[in-house]
Write a protein that holds these residues in place. Structure first.
Motif, PDB file in Angstrom:
ATOM      1  N   VAL A  23     -12.510 -28.748 -36.479  1.00 38.55           N
ATOM      2  CA  VAL A  23     -12.464 -29.738 -35.401  1.00 38.55           C
ATOM      3  C   VAL A  23     -11.018 -30.162 -35.138  1.00 38.55           C
ATOM      4  O   VAL A  23     -10.606 -30.312 -33.975  1.00 38.55           O
ATOM      5  CB  VAL A  23     -13.360 -30.956 -35.728  1.00 38.55           C
ATOM      6  CG1 VAL A  23     -13.134 -32.102 -34.749  1.00 38.55           C
ATOM      7  CG2 VAL A  23     -14.830 -30.533 -35.742  1.00 38.55           C
ATOM      8  N   ALA A  26      -9.333 -27.359 -33.198  1.00 39.36           N
ATOM      9  CA  ALA A  26      -9.847 -27.316 -31.826  1.00 39.36           C
ATOM     10  C   ALA A  26      -9.401 -28.523 -31.007  1.00 39.36           C
ATOM     11  O   ALA A  26      -9.107 -28.395 -29.813  1.00 39.36           O
ATOM     12  CB  ALA A  26     -11.371 -27.233 -31.846  1.00 39.36           C
ATOM     13  N   GLY A  27      -9.355 -29.681 -31.633  1.00 35.68           N
ATOM     14  CA  GLY A  27      -9.096 -30.918 -30.898  1.00 35.68           C
ATOM     15  C   GLY A  27      -7.660 -31.400 -30.884  1.00 35.68           C
ATOM     16  O   GLY A  27      -7.277 -32.190 -30.010  1.00 35.68           O
ATOM     17  N   PRO A  31      -4.694 -27.977 -28.391  1.00 37.66           N
ATOM     18  CA  PRO A  31      -4.190 -28.695 -27.213  1.00 37.66           C
ATOM     19  C   PRO A  31      -2.676 -28.946 -27.282  1.00 37.66           C
ATOM     20  O   PRO A  31      -1.991 -28.904 -26.257  1.00 37.66           O
ATOM     21  CB  PRO A  31      -4.970 -30.019 -27.242  1.00 37.66           C
ATOM     22  CG  PRO A  31      -6.256 -29.659 -27.914  1.00 37.66           C
ATOM     23  CD  PRO A  31      -5.856 -28.667 -28.983  1.00 37.66           C
ATOM     24  N   ALA A 125      -8.911 -21.047 -27.543  1.00 36.71           N
ATOM     25  CA  ALA A 125      -9.392 -22.433 -27.447  1.00 36.71           C
ATOM     26  C   ALA A 125     -10.913 -22.525 -27.318  1.00 36.71           C
ATOM     27  O   ALA A 125     -11.553 -23.336 -28.015  1.00 36.71           O
ATOM     28  CB  ALA A 125      -8.713 -23.141 -26.276  1.00 36.71           C
ATOM     29  N   ASP A 126     -11.510 -21.723 -26.445  1.00 33.33           N
ATOM     30  CA  ASP A 126     -12.967 -21.801 -26.265  1.00 33.33           C
ATOM     31  C   ASP A 126     -13.715 -21.385 -27.523  1.00 33.33           C
ATOM     32  O   ASP A 126     -14.759 -21.962 -27.856  1.00 33.33           O
ATOM     33  CB  ASP A 126     -13.415 -20.937 -25.083  1.00 33.33           C
ATOM     34  CG  ASP A 126     -13.047 -21.551 -23.747  1.00 33.33           C
ATOM     35  OD1 ASP A 126     -12.801 -22.773 -23.690  1.00 33.33           O
ATOM     36  OD2 ASP A 126     -12.999 -20.799 -22.749  1.00 33.33           O
ATOM     37  N   ARG A 129     -13.445 -24.310 -29.863  1.00 30.24           N
ATOM     38  CA  ARG A 129     -14.321 -25.402 -29.399  1.00 30.24           C
ATOM     39  C   ARG A 129     -15.772 -25.109 -29.773  1.00 30.24           C
ATOM     40  O   ARG A 129     -16.496 -25.997 -30.230  1.00 30.24           O
ATOM     41  CB  ARG A 129     -14.195 -25.591 -27.890  1.00 30.24           C
ATOM     42  CG  ARG A 129     -12.921 -26.268 -27.475  1.00 30.24           C
ATOM     43  CD  ARG A 129     -12.899 -26.563 -25.968  1.00 30.24           C
ATOM     44  NE  ARG A 129     -11.533 -26.773 -25.546  1.00 30.24           N
ATOM     45  CZ  ARG A 129     -10.846 -25.967 -24.740  1.00 30.24           C
ATOM     46  NH1 ARG A 129     -11.426 -24.905 -24.213  1.00 30.24           N
ATOM     47  NH2 ARG A 129      -9.607 -26.239 -24.421  1.00 30.24           N
ATOM     48  N   ALA A 130     -16.178 -23.865 -29.571  1.00 30.03           N
ATOM     49  CA  ALA A 130     -17.538 -23.475 -29.967  1.00 30.03           C
ATOM     50  C   ALA A 130     -17.709 -23.627 -31.473  1.00 30.03           C
ATOM     51  O   ALA A 130     -18.751 -24.101 -31.940  1.00 30.03           O
ATOM     52  CB  ALA A 130     -17.823 -22.038 -29.540  1.00 30.03           C
ATOM     53  N   ALA A 132     -16.168 -25.724 -33.384  1.00 34.39           N
ATOM     54  CA  ALA A 132     -16.252 -27.163 -33.673  1.00 34.39           C
ATOM     55  C   ALA A 132     -17.661 -27.687 -33.398  1.00 34.39           C
ATOM     56  O   ALA A 132     -18.207 -28.468 -34.194  1.00 34.39           O
ATOM     57  CB  ALA A 132     -15.224 -27.931 -32.849  1.00 34.39           C
ATOM     58  N   VAL A 133     -18.269 -27.246 -32.308  1.00 28.63           N
ATOM     59  CA  VAL A 133     -19.634 -27.663 -31.992  1.00 28.63           C
ATOM     60  C   VAL A 133     -20.601 -27.161 -33.064  1.00 28.63           C
ATOM     61  O   VAL A 133     -21.469 -27.914 -33.537  1.00 28.63           O
ATOM     62  CB  VAL A 133     -20.058 -27.168 -30.586  1.00 28.63           C
ATOM     63  CG1 VAL A 133     -21.549 -27.357 -30.353  1.00 28.63           C
ATOM     64  CG2 VAL A 133     -19.244 -27.881 -29.513  1.00 28.63           C
TER      65      VAL A 133
END
Length: 152
Positions: A23, A26-27, A31, A125-126, A129-130, A132-133
């Motif tokens: 996370v 990703a977060g 970025p 990034a995507d 993000r996936a 992290a989810v």
């Protein structure tokens, strides 16, 4: 009893640290790379350390989770009870998280070796993000198991 407590603690702590690191990347890390504030070398170091930690966490989770499943669940319970389904869902999520971190790191590092940052960070990034989810879903699953809730 003590072994089960140690295994449970190691399992939960490892999972929380693993998901937290994914996370964070990703977060926060990606970025920051996307806005141009990170150079290729430190970003590659982040990616390498993340994948090393992910691999170590996967091994620890495999052994601790295997012990817990083997001592707390029968095949019948895994296949026919909601708690067993939560355990099986956790296993699937664990495999998906491991794969996503590997894929994300690969996409990221490929471009970083050319001393590029923004494009590789965007490419990864995507995936992160996936990941992290998926990691958050793992923690939700763990919370449901810890609560003793029966879903159906």
């Amino acid at each position: 009893m003590i072994l089960d407590t140690v295994m449970t603690t190691a399992h939960v702590l490892t999972g929380a640290l693993w998901v937290g690191s994914v996370v964070f990347v990703a977060g926060v890390v990606l970025p920051t790379a996307l806005d141009g504030s990170l150079d290729a070398e430190p970003l590659e170091t982040f990616a390498d350390k993340l994948v090393f930690g992910s691999r170590a966490a996967s091994v620890i989770m495999f052994f601790t989770g295997g012990h817990l499943a083997g001592t707390r669940y029968t095949f019948d319970l895994l296949m026919n009870e909601s708690r067993g389904h939560l355990v099986l869902a956790m296993l699937v999520l664990w495999l998906v998280l491991t794969a996503l971190v590997e894929i994300g790191r690969s996409r990221l590092v490929d471009g970083l070796r050319e001393k590029r940052v923004r494009t590789p960070a965007e490419n990864a990034a995507d995936i992160f993000r996936a990941a992290a989810v998926v990691g958050i879903l793992l923690l939700v699953d763990a919370g449901l198991l810890a609560s003793g809730i029966t879903l159906y």
